[in-house]
Design a protein around this motif. Structure first.
Motif, PDB file in Angstrom:
ATOM      1  N   ASN A 555      74.297   4.619  20.206  1.00 46.33           N
ATOM      2  CA  ASN A 555      73.268   5.350  19.458  1.00 46.33           C
ATOM      3  C   ASN A 555      73.923   6.547  18.765  1.00 46.33           C
ATOM      4  N   ILE A 556      73.277   7.006  17.699  1.00 43.48           N
ATOM      5  CA  ILE A 556      73.687   8.252  17.049  1.00 43.48           C
ATOM      6  C   ILE A 556      72.520   9.230  17.151  1.00 43.48           C
ATOM      7  N   THR A 557      72.793  10.354  17.781  1.00 43.99           N
ATOM      8  CA  THR A 557      71.762  11.383  17.918  1.00 43.99           C
ATOM      9  C   THR A 557      72.034  12.501  16.914  1.00 43.99           C
ATOM     10  N   GLY A 558      71.063  13.354  16.755  1.00 41.30           N
ATOM     11  CA  GLY A 558      71.227  14.457  15.809  1.00 41.30           C
ATOM     12  C   GLY A 558      70.958  14.008  14.377  1.00 41.30           C
ATOM     13  N   VAL A 559      71.370  14.871  13.437  1.00 40.80           N
ATOM     14  CA  VAL A 559      71.139  14.605  12.007  1.00 40.80           C
ATOM     15  C   VAL A 559      72.487  14.589  11.296  1.00 40.80           C
ATOM     16  N   PRO A 560      72.988  13.386  10.970  1.00 40.29           N
ATOM     17  CA  PRO A 560      74.269  13.322  10.256  1.00 40.29           C
ATOM     18  C   PRO A 560      74.088  13.643   8.769  1.00 40.29           C
ATOM     19  N   LYS A 561      75.188  14.004   8.127  1.00 39.20           N
ATOM     20  CA  LYS A 561      75.216  14.248   6.689  1.00 39.20           C
ATOM     21  C   LYS A 561      75.978  13.112   6.009  1.00 39.20           C
ATOM     22  N   PRO A 562      75.638  12.838   4.755  1.00 39.90           N
ATOM     23  CA  PRO A 562      76.380  11.779   4.053  1.00 39.90           C
ATOM     24  C   PRO A 562      77.883  12.029   4.123  1.00 39.90           C
ATOM     25  N   GLY A 563      78.621  10.980   4.436  1.00 40.42           N
ATOM     26  CA  GLY A 563      80.069  11.071   4.570  1.00 40.42           C
ATOM     27  C   GLY A 563      80.532  11.313   5.992  1.00 40.42           C
ATOM     28  N   ASP A 564      79.621  11.675   6.906  1.00 46.34           N
ATOM     29  CA  ASP A 564      80.010  11.868   8.305  1.00 46.34           C
ATOM     30  C   ASP A 564      80.484  10.545   8.901  1.00 46.34           C
ATOM     31  N   LYS A 565      81.541  10.634   9.720  1.00 40.32           N
ATOM     32  CA  LYS A 565      82.137   9.435  10.302  1.00 40.32           C
ATOM     33  C   LYS A 565      82.102   9.489  11.826  1.00 40.32           C
ATOM     34  N   PHE A 566      81.962   8.294  12.393  1.00 38.45           N
ATOM     35  CA  PHE A 566      81.969   8.131  13.853  1.00 38.45           C
ATOM     36  C   PHE A 566      82.856   6.937  14.182  1.00 38.45           C
ATOM     37  N   THR A 567      83.582   7.033  15.263  1.00 38.61           N
ATOM     38  CA  THR A 567      84.503   5.941  15.624  1.00 38.61           C
ATOM     39  C   THR A 567      84.233   5.477  17.050  1.00 38.61           C
ATOM     40  N   LEU A 568      84.409   4.172  17.234  1.00 39.08           N
ATOM     41  CA  LEU A 568      84.365   3.569  18.564  1.00 39.08           C
ATOM     42  C   LEU A 568      85.644   2.787  18.758  1.00 39.08           C
ATOM     43  N   ASP A 569      86.283   3.003  19.897  1.00 36.89           N
ATOM     44  CA  ASP A 569      87.562   2.352  20.147  1.00 36.89           C
ATOM     45  C   ASP A 569      87.686   2.035  21.627  1.00 36.89           C
ATOM     46  N   PHE A 570      88.701   1.260  21.948  1.00 41.45           N
ATOM     47  CA  PHE A 570      88.949   0.890  23.336  1.00 41.45           C
ATOM     48  C   PHE A 570      89.289   2.130  24.147  1.00 41.45           C
ATOM     49  N   ASN A 571      88.707   2.220  25.327  1.00 42.80           N
ATOM     50  CA  ASN A 571      88.880   3.392  26.185  1.00 42.80           C
ATOM     51  C   ASN A 571      90.165   3.240  26.991  1.00 42.80           C
ATOM     52  N   SER A 572      91.289   3.384  26.336  1.00 40.25           N
ATOM     53  CA  SER A 572      92.588   3.188  26.989  1.00 40.25           C
ATOM     54  C   SER A 572      92.712   4.061  28.230  1.00 40.25           C
ATOM     55  N   ASN A 573      93.132   3.422  29.326  1.00 36.83           N
ATOM     56  CA  ASN A 573      93.334   4.058  30.640  1.00 36.83           C
ATOM     57  C   ASN A 573      92.016   4.427  31.331  1.00 36.83           C
ATOM     58  N   GLY A 574      90.995   4.806  30.570  1.00 34.48           N
ATOM     59  CA  GLY A 574      89.705   5.122  31.174  1.00 34.48           C
ATOM     60  C   GLY A 574      89.787   6.195  32.228  1.00 34.48           C
ATOM     61  N   TYR A 575      90.592   7.158  32.051  1.00 34.94           N
ATOM     62  CA  TYR A 575      90.831   8.177  33.065  1.00 34.94           C
ATOM     63  C   TYR A 575      89.579   9.014  33.315  1.00 34.94           C
ATOM     64  N   ASN A 576      89.226   9.145  34.627  1.00 35.28           N
ATOM     65  CA  ASN A 576      88.071   9.944  35.054  1.00 35.28           C
ATOM     66  C   ASN A 576      86.762   9.513  34.383  1.00 35.28           C
ATOM     67  N   ASP A 577      86.643   8.224  34.133  1.00 33.64           N
ATOM     68  CA  ASP A 577      85.433   7.670  33.524  1.00 33.64           C
ATOM     69  C   ASP A 577      84.737   6.806  34.578  1.00 33.64           C
ATOM     70  N   ASN A 578      83.438   7.033  34.811  1.00 34.16           N
ATOM     71  CA  ASN A 578      82.718   6.241  35.816  1.00 34.16           C
ATOM     72  C   ASN A 578      81.449   5.612  35.243  1.00 34.16           C
ATOM     73  N   ARG A 579      81.404   5.433  33.921  1.00 32.06           N
ATOM     74  CA  ARG A 579      80.179   4.927  33.307  1.00 32.06           C
ATOM     75  C   ARG A 579      79.807   3.538  33.821  1.00 32.06           C
ATOM     76  N   ASN A 580      80.782   2.641  33.923  1.00 28.03           N
ATOM     77  CA  ASN A 580      80.464   1.302  34.434  1.00 28.03           C
ATOM     78  C   ASN A 580      80.166   1.343  35.931  1.00 28.03           C
ATOM     79  N   GLY A 581      80.789   2.263  36.642  1.00 31.30           N
ATOM     80  CA  GLY A 581      80.486   2.429  38.066  1.00 31.30           C
ATOM     81  C   GLY A 581      79.047   2.870  38.284  1.00 31.30           C
ATOM     82  N   LEU A 582      78.549   3.731  37.398  1.00 28.11           N
ATOM     83  CA  LEU A 582      77.154   4.157  37.504  1.00 28.11           C
ATOM     84  C   LEU A 582      76.208   2.989  37.222  1.00 28.11           C
ATOM     85  N   ALA A 583      76.582   2.160  36.237  1.00 26.52           N
ATOM     86  CA  ALA A 583      75.767   0.976  35.957  1.00 26.52           C
ATOM     87  C   ALA A 583      75.787   0.014  37.144  1.00 26.52           C
ATOM     88  N   MET A 584      76.929  -0.048  37.823  1.00 29.46           N
ATOM     89  CA  MET A 584      77.030  -0.896  39.011  1.00 29.46           C
ATOM     90  C   MET A 584      76.144  -0.343  40.128  1.00 29.46           C
TER      91      MET A 584
END
Length: 689
Positions: A555-584
């Motif tokens: 999702n994108i929250t807030g109010v973006p302006k024309p030309g604003d960019k957002f990126t999604l990429d592979f979470n290499s190493n996933g250090y200190n990330d527990n998002r999937n653990g919370l879903a589990m």
């Protein structure tokens, strides 16, 4: 001479009465003995005692009531004995599957607090192993009780056949004596026959009919004949077809051993009926629900783990290994036919607690039918087969053994099953995917690193953006390389760049917000939003083209302006990330377990894991409570009926002792008559000398 004859008949009558009374007293502890009574009539013209008749004191109505109440009391006692074993097993806190599942999710939460700590991850795997061991132990104990029930059925059926044979033999002996006064039927034969019939009533519900010849005809409560005229009788036998462990009761005709009638599992009554009812109402459902719970938990844990990132930076794999089983073939099937059944990965939520029947209808069509607790297809309100619980499979190539047909849930609800079928028209298979599932679960890994607690995708915004838009709610729904943008090592086409193009008033009356989506290879398409609620950018139905196959979203929250960019990429190493653990962890309270074979979309057709286990244990406790109440009531009723029956047919020592004194006095008085007649006779002789 008349006085002497009167005295003689009186002495003989009193002697018979004394013998009858003495026999009653002597047999007070003889099982099945019925109190006897001798009655006399006076001779013609009142000159002495006529022929005496000894009969048993039996009230036919109380005797039938005694048999009926014996059947009810035996049924409830046997049912309660079996239910108590299971209730004690599942009411013991040490055996609680619910506690084991809660411990597992507690360990997952602990691991989420520090995802890099190997010891916490290892505790999750250790608790998982303990949980599937617990599933296996409980399922094995249920299987052991099923084997014990089968052994009891074997013994009871043998006892029933012995008693049926005894009744038939006694019928022949009784008829051979006839009914003439010169050759009356020995009363002990009648006692033995009644005792055998009463013992038979402990095992099955029976009804008796008196024939004109004096035989007792015995029928089961459901109408089938056990003992018929001229000493003929039928026997019970057991058969498990197609499942050898699920014994069916057959009635075998003695004059034609090949003629067998399958008896309904319900309505048998007595100890045998208690065992079959308990198996259908408690044991089988518990085994199925336990297997369903184990498979659902394992499959959902697997699916969630495959949506995360391991400590080694790779996409997660299965934590548990799900079992498969082979369908049970009916005896008339072709030799090479078979069905392999397993749970389709990710579809355990569609698996109801049922057995299934697979029927090959013709060369290209097969049906899969959910079966009720009686092993029969469900019926609708009109008594017709419930087509909502029947799934039809069509194969263009048929079901050859060289290249079996495989069916899954791709084209609809197949109860979460994946079937591999080979056979010919008319072949039938009984599927029992849940019976041994709980004890066949295995761990698929022992490495703590394989626990995928991190999310495999992370989202960021460009620091040069002018608006306050942010990437939120990154979710992953599919990491299968065959149907998503992932491979085992990441996102080969990443990063994905999302650029806000602004509000386009030319695309519609009210205009649309436009986001351009591109990957490392170039522009993929655009996402259009009618409002400023920018949720599910990749799976937005207004996308051109459809981008839902990527397997992740955000999702994108807030109010973006024309030309604003957002990126999604592979979470290499996933250090200190527990998002999937919370879903589990969230699986603990999610609605995952299918309640019944009703359509998957039906309201309230899903339970949480703990709800499912609680309902299973609650059913055991409720059935046990009902059995305990019924046992107390039936025992009290049997005691009352026994007292009623014994009040007439039982020997009362006080009454017999009083009769003994009375008959002794009458005997002495009769002897005095003979003595008096002798004195008179002697006086007459002396007077004429």
């Amino acid at each position: 001479m008349s006085l002497l004859n009167i005295g003689r008949t009186a002495v003989l009558a009193s002697n018979t009465l004394l013998n009858t009374t003495s026999n009653n007293i002597a047999n007070i502890n003889t099982p099945g003995y019925v109190r006897q009574r001798t009655e006399f009539v006076s001779q013609q013209f009142g000159l002495g005692v006529g022929q005496g008749t000894t009969e048993r004191l039996v009230n036919e109505f109380s005797q039938k009531q005694l048999r009926r109440d014996t059947t009810s009391a035996s049924y409830s006692a046997q049912y309660l004995a079996e239910a108590n074993r299971l209730d004690a097993l599942f009411s013991n806190a040490a055996n609680s599957i619910s506690t084991g599942m809660n411990n597992l999710f507690q360990q997952i939460q602990t691991a989420n607090n520090d995802p890099t700590q190997l010891s916490n991850r290892q505790l999750v795997l250790g608790t998982s192993q303990s949980l599937i061991d617990q599933f296996g132990n409980m399922s094995t104990l249920l299987s052991d009780q099923e084997n014990f029930i089968n052994q009891q059925l074997d013994i009871y059926v043998k006892d029933i056949n012995d008693l049926v044979s005894q009744v038939a033999t006694l019928n022949v002996e009784i008829v051979n004596y006839g009914s003439s006064p010169s050759r009356p039927v020995p009363l002990d034969l009648l006692d033995k026959r009644d005792a055998a019939i009463l013992k038979l009533a402990e095992f099955v519900d029976i009804q008796t009919v008196d024939s004109k010849s004096g035989e007792k005809l015995v029928f089961m409560g459901t109408g089938q004949a056990l003992v018929v005229e001229r000493g003929q009788f039928n026997l019970l036998s057991l058969r498990g077809e197609p499942d050898p462990n699920n014994r069916e009761i057959l009635l075998t005709l003695r004059e034609n051993a090949d003629a067998k009638v399958t008896l309904s599992a319900q309505g048998i009554g007595g100890k045998v009926g208690a065992l079959t009812d308990y198996r259908l109402q408690v044991l089988n459902p518990t085994q199925q629900q336990l297997g369903q719970l184990g498979l659902t938990l394992a499959d959902n844990m697997n699916q969630q783990n495959k949506l995360g990132l391991t400590l080694n930076g790779t996409i997660g794999q299965d934590l548990f290994r799900l079992p498969s089983s082979q369908g049970l073939a009916f005896k008339d099937n072709s030799a090479s036919s078979r069905v392999i059944v397993e749970v389709e990965p990710g579809k355990a939520n569609q698996l109801p607690p049922n057995n299934f029947l697979v029927t090959i209808v013709d060369a290209t069509t097969a049906t899969v039918t959910a079966l009720d607790e009686m092993g029969q297809p469900y019926l609708d309100s009109n008594g017709q087969p419930d087509l909502l619980k029947v799934k039809t499979l069509t194969s263009a190539t048929g079901f050859p053994s060289t290249s079996p047909f495989t069916a899954d849930n791709a084209n609809g609800d197949l109860f979460g099953l994946k079937l591999t079928i080979s056979g010919v028209t008319g072949d039938k298979f009984l599927l029992k995917p849940l019976d041994s599932a709980a004890r066949q679960l295995q761990m698929a890994t022992s490495r703590a690193e394989d626990l995928a607690l991190s999310g495999p995708v992370r989202g960021e915004y460009d620091i040069t953006n002018l608006g306050n838009g942010r990437v939120e709610g990154v979710s992953v729904s599919n990491t299968d390389p065959a149907s998503s943008a992932f491979n085992s090592n990441g996102l080969p086409d990443g990063p994905y760049t999302i650029t806000y193009q602004g509000f386009d008033t030319t695309s519609g009356v009210s205009g649309q917000h436009v986001f351009e989506i591109a990957d490392a290879n170039g522009v993929l398409g655009n996402s259009f939003f009618d409002t400023n609620n920018f949720n599910n950018v990749f799976t937005n139905p207004n996308n051109v083209p459809d981008l839902s196959q990527l397997g992740f979203d955000f999702n994108i929250t807030g109010v973006p302006k024309p030309g604003d960019k957002f990126t999604l990429d592979f979470n290499s190493n996933g250090y200190n990330d527990n998002r999937n653990g919370l879903a589990m962890s969230a699986l603990q309270n999610a609605s995952l377990v299918r309640r019944s074979a009703d359509p998957a979309g039906s309201a309230v057709n899903l339970y949480s894991l703990n709800q499912s286990y609680g309902i299973m244990v609650g059913n055991i406790g409720e059935r046990t409570r009902q059995a305990r109440t019924a046992d107390e009531a039936n025992t009290a009723i049997l005691e009352q009926t026994t007292l009623w029956y014994e009040s007439l047919s039982g020997v009362n020592l006080d009454e017999e002792a009083a009769d003994l004194i009375r008959f002794q006095q009458s005997y002495a008085a009769a002897a005095k008559i003979i003595a008096t007649s002798q004195e008179i006779f002697d006086t007459l002789l002396q007077s004429v000398r």
